[in-house]
Design a protein around this motif. Structure first.
Motif, PDB file in Angstrom:
ATOM      1  N   SER A 158      17.402  22.188  -8.947  1.00 30.90           N
ATOM      2  CA  SER A 158      17.168  22.663  -7.601  1.00 30.90           C
ATOM      3  C   SER A 158      16.841  20.611  -6.938  1.00 30.90           C
ATOM      4  CB  SER A 158      15.343  22.932  -8.773  1.00 30.90           C
ATOM      5  OG  SER A 158      15.978  23.643  -8.886  1.00 30.90           O
ATOM      6  N   SER A 159      17.423  21.744  -5.308  1.00 32.52           N
ATOM      7  CA  SER A 159      16.788  20.789  -4.684  1.00 32.52           C
ATOM      8  C   SER A 159      16.603  21.878  -3.191  1.00 32.52           C
ATOM      9  CB  SER A 159      18.550  20.298  -4.036  1.00 32.52           C
ATOM     10  OG  SER A 159      19.413  21.173  -3.647  1.00 32.52           O
ATOM     11  N   SER A 160      16.287  20.619  -2.217  1.00 33.92           N
ATOM     12  CA  SER A 160      14.977  20.965  -0.853  1.00 33.92           C
ATOM     13  C   SER A 160      15.924  22.310  -0.120  1.00 33.92           C
ATOM     14  CB  SER A 160      14.846  20.361  -0.224  1.00 33.92           C
ATOM     15  OG  SER A 160      15.225  19.109   0.422  1.00 33.92           O
ATOM     16  N   GLY A 161      15.716  23.477  -0.099  1.00 35.48           N
ATOM     17  CA  GLY A 161      16.571  24.147   1.147  1.00 35.48           C
ATOM     18  C   GLY A 161      15.811  25.157   1.848  1.00 35.48           C
ATOM     19  N   ARG A 162      16.140  25.602   2.706  1.00 38.41           N
ATOM     20  CA  ARG A 162      16.235  26.768   3.413  1.00 38.41           C
ATOM     21  C   ARG A 162      16.340  28.288   3.041  1.00 38.41           C
ATOM     22  NH1 ARG A 162      12.845  24.822   6.706  1.00 38.41           N
ATOM     23  NH2 ARG A 162      12.712  23.091   7.780  1.00 38.41           N
ATOM     24  N   SER A 163      15.188  28.814   3.264  1.00 40.22           N
ATOM     25  CA  SER A 163      15.433  30.091   2.725  1.00 40.22           C
ATOM     26  C   SER A 163      16.897  31.211   3.950  1.00 40.22           C
ATOM     27  CB  SER A 163      14.295  31.229   2.768  1.00 40.22           C
ATOM     28  OG  SER A 163      13.673  31.800   3.706  1.00 40.22           O
ATOM     29  N   ALA A 164      17.060  32.329   3.945  1.00 39.23           N
ATOM     30  CA  ALA A 164      17.604  33.199   4.742  1.00 39.23           C
ATOM     31  C   ALA A 164      16.734  32.894   6.459  1.00 39.23           C
ATOM     32  CB  ALA A 164      17.911  34.386   4.234  1.00 39.23           C
TER      33      ALA A 164
ATOM     34  N   ALA B 135      11.347  27.038   4.864  1.00 40.58           N
ATOM     35  CA  ALA B 135      11.815  25.271   3.652  1.00 40.58           C
ATOM     36  C   ALA B 135      10.855  25.404   1.907  1.00 40.58           C
ATOM     37  CB  ALA B 135      10.800  24.100   4.312  1.00 40.58           C
ATOM     38  N   GLY B 136      11.651  25.413   1.079  1.00 44.15           N
ATOM     39  CA  GLY B 136      11.610  25.410  -0.241  1.00 44.15           C
ATOM     40  C   GLY B 136      12.587  25.343  -1.227  1.00 44.15           C
ATOM     41  N   TRP B 137      12.943  25.268  -1.951  1.00 44.43           N
ATOM     42  CA  TRP B 137      13.702  25.041  -3.291  1.00 44.43           C
ATOM     43  C   TRP B 137      15.175  26.233  -3.141  1.00 44.43           C
ATOM     44  CZ3 TRP B 137      13.310  19.882  -4.970  1.00 44.43           C
ATOM     45  CH2 TRP B 137      12.233  20.111  -4.792  1.00 44.43           C
ATOM     46  N   VAL B 138      16.158  25.361  -3.472  1.00 45.53           N
ATOM     47  CA  VAL B 138      17.620  25.929  -3.538  1.00 45.53           C
ATOM     48  C   VAL B 138      17.680  25.510  -5.537  1.00 45.53           C
ATOM     49  CG1 VAL B 138      19.936  25.725  -2.754  1.00 45.53           C
ATOM     50  CG2 VAL B 138      18.306  26.366  -1.197  1.00 45.53           C
ATOM     51  N   HIS B 139      18.309  26.838  -6.296  1.00 48.47           N
ATOM     52  CA  HIS B 139      18.212  26.763  -7.964  1.00 48.47           C
ATOM     53  C   HIS B 139      19.693  27.355  -7.382  1.00 48.47           C
ATOM     54  CE1 HIS B 139      14.393  26.825  -8.072  1.00 48.47           C
ATOM     55  NE2 HIS B 139      14.027  27.985  -7.180  1.00 48.47           N
ATOM     56  N   ILE B 140      20.292  26.046  -8.647  1.00 47.76           N
ATOM     57  CA  ILE B 140      21.826  26.029  -8.548  1.00 47.76           C
ATOM     58  C   ILE B 140      22.437  25.921  -9.939  1.00 47.76           C
ATOM     59  CG2 ILE B 140      24.198  24.870  -8.077  1.00 47.76           C
ATOM     60  CD1 ILE B 140      22.401  23.589  -5.682  1.00 47.76           C
ATOM     61  N   ALA B 141      22.409  26.837 -11.029  1.00 50.17           N
ATOM     62  CA  ALA B 141      23.143  27.379 -11.879  1.00 50.17           C
ATOM     63  C   ALA B 141      24.374  26.763 -11.885  1.00 50.17           C
ATOM     64  CB  ALA B 141      22.702  28.333 -12.296  1.00 50.17           C
TER      65      ALA B 141
ATOM     66  N   TRP C 193      16.725  31.146  -3.598  1.00 51.38           N
ATOM     67  CA  TRP C 193      15.839  30.165  -2.629  1.00 51.38           C
ATOM     68  C   TRP C 193      13.978  30.981  -3.414  1.00 51.38           C
ATOM     69  CZ3 TRP C 193      11.489  31.576   0.246  1.00 51.38           C
ATOM     70  CH2 TRP C 193      10.815  30.624   0.233  1.00 51.38           C
ATOM     71  N   SER C 194      12.853  29.769  -3.207  1.00 55.87           N
ATOM     72  CA  SER C 194      12.168  30.481  -4.195  1.00 55.87           C
ATOM     73  C   SER C 194      11.068  29.418  -3.060  1.00 55.87           C
ATOM     74  CB  SER C 194      11.751  30.236  -5.203  1.00 55.87           C
ATOM     75  OG  SER C 194      11.812  28.997  -6.070  1.00 55.87           O
ATOM     76  N   GLN C 195       9.598  29.364  -3.063  1.00 52.51           N
ATOM     77  CA  GLN C 195       8.417  28.186  -3.004  1.00 52.51           C
ATOM     78  C   GLN C 195       8.806  26.967  -4.204  1.00 52.51           C
ATOM     79  OE1 GLN C 195       6.075  30.428  -1.279  1.00 52.51           O
ATOM     80  NE2 GLN C 195       6.912  30.469   0.885  1.00 52.51           N
ATOM     81  N   ARG C 196       9.405  27.271  -5.109  1.00 48.17           N
ATOM     82  CA  ARG C 196       8.327  26.358  -6.285  1.00 48.17           C
ATOM     83  C   ARG C 196      10.104  25.911  -6.658  1.00 48.17           C
ATOM     84  NH1 ARG C 196       3.277  27.523  -5.513  1.00 48.17           N
ATOM     85  NH2 ARG C 196       2.806  29.304  -6.422  1.00 48.17           N
TER      86      ARG C 196
ATOM     87  N   LEU D 248      14.803  35.702  -7.080  1.00 48.71           N
ATOM     88  CA  LEU D 248      14.901  35.006  -5.692  1.00 48.71           C
ATOM     89  C   LEU D 248      14.883  35.665  -4.351  1.00 48.71           C
ATOM     90  CD1 LEU D 248      16.567  31.414  -7.921  1.00 48.71           C
ATOM     91  CD2 LEU D 248      14.578  32.349  -7.680  1.00 48.71           C
ATOM     92  N   GLY D 249      14.856  34.563  -3.624  1.00 53.32           N
ATOM     93  CA  GLY D 249      14.966  34.803  -2.528  1.00 53.32           C
ATOM     94  C   GLY D 249      16.597  34.354  -2.013  1.00 53.32           C
ATOM     95  N   PRO D 250      16.710  35.323  -0.890  1.00 50.10           N
ATOM     96  CA  PRO D 250      18.605  34.344   0.064  1.00 50.10           C
ATOM     97  C   PRO D 250      17.970  33.125   0.513  1.00 50.10           C
ATOM     98  CG  PRO D 250      17.849  36.128   0.696  1.00 50.10           C
ATOM     99  CD  PRO D 250      16.689  36.460   0.021  1.00 50.10           C
ATOM    100  N   VAL D 251      18.507  32.202   0.289  1.00 53.19           N
ATOM    101  CA  VAL D 251      19.310  31.076   0.885  1.00 53.19           C
ATOM    102  C   VAL D 251      20.198  31.232   2.295  1.00 53.19           C
ATOM    103  CG1 VAL D 251      19.268  29.928  -1.686  1.00 53.19           C
ATOM    104  CG2 VAL D 251      21.536  30.801  -0.090  1.00 53.19           C
TER     105      VAL D 251
END
Length: 195
Positions: A78-84, A88-94, A111-114, A148-151
């Protein structure tokens, strides 16, 4: 009139020539980068492609639509990133296993807030190919998975094109070196000769 000192003049001349050469090189790179950015800008209008098993570092299919089947999620980052919407929040990369061959795929699930790992365990996913600093490319899922929400959508406009500024900087360094050396030589020629 005193003669110019040979070695200092040669060294400064070479340094100035190198700085001018670097400025010209940056201008050439600027033209290359502008062509690359134009290609990336047109990528969204082109047909979707198969996910490249082994991406070519010299011809990355950035900003093209693609899809991949994540057979198994082998890890998350997970890295800090932005939603669409810009929050501000977290971008989750699998990290995904895609088959027996190839290095697999990195999938931006959403994307999520956690920062905690999402519950997604894999499956088919489609989206846009974006740059990845570690794995060259990753697939940004659209729509996102696992609730999750869109990045923020990847865009070639996020790629810097600073080559003009770098070229000007090198040309200025060359001019400053020439002026400083010219002043030093002028001062030396005006100083009284030692007896």
């Amino acid at each position: 009139m005193k003669k110019l000192p040979f070695w200092p003049t040669l060294i400064v001349g070479i340094a100035i020539a190198v700085m001018i050469g670097l400025g010209v090189w940056q201008m050439q790179r600027m033209a290359w980068k502008e062509a690359l950015l134009a290609e990336y800008a047109s990528a969204a209008d082109r047909p979707a492609i198969s996910w490249p098993q082994v991406p070519d570092p010299d011809a990355l299919p950035l900003y093209r639509r693609s899809g991949v089947t994540c057979l198994e999620v082998t890890g998350w980052r997970s890295s800090s990133g932005r939603s669409a919407s810009g929050a501000a929040g977290w971008v989750h990369i699998a990290s995904c296993r895609t088959g027996a061959e190839g290095p697999g795929a990195q999938v931006v699930a959403g994307w999520s807030q956690r920062p905690g790992d999402p519950a997604w365990r894999g499956g088919p996913v489609s989206g846009v190919i974006a740059p990845d600093s570690t794995h060259l490319i990753r697939l940004v899922a659209s729509p996102p998975v696992a609730g999750l929400g869109p990045v923020q959508k990847p865009s070639p406009e996020d790629i810097p094109n600073n080559h003009w500024a770098y070229a000007v900087q090198w040309f200025l360094f060359a001019a400053i070196a020439a002026v400083i050396y010219g002043l030093a030589v002028a001062r030396r020629t005006r100083s009284p000769s030692s007896a």
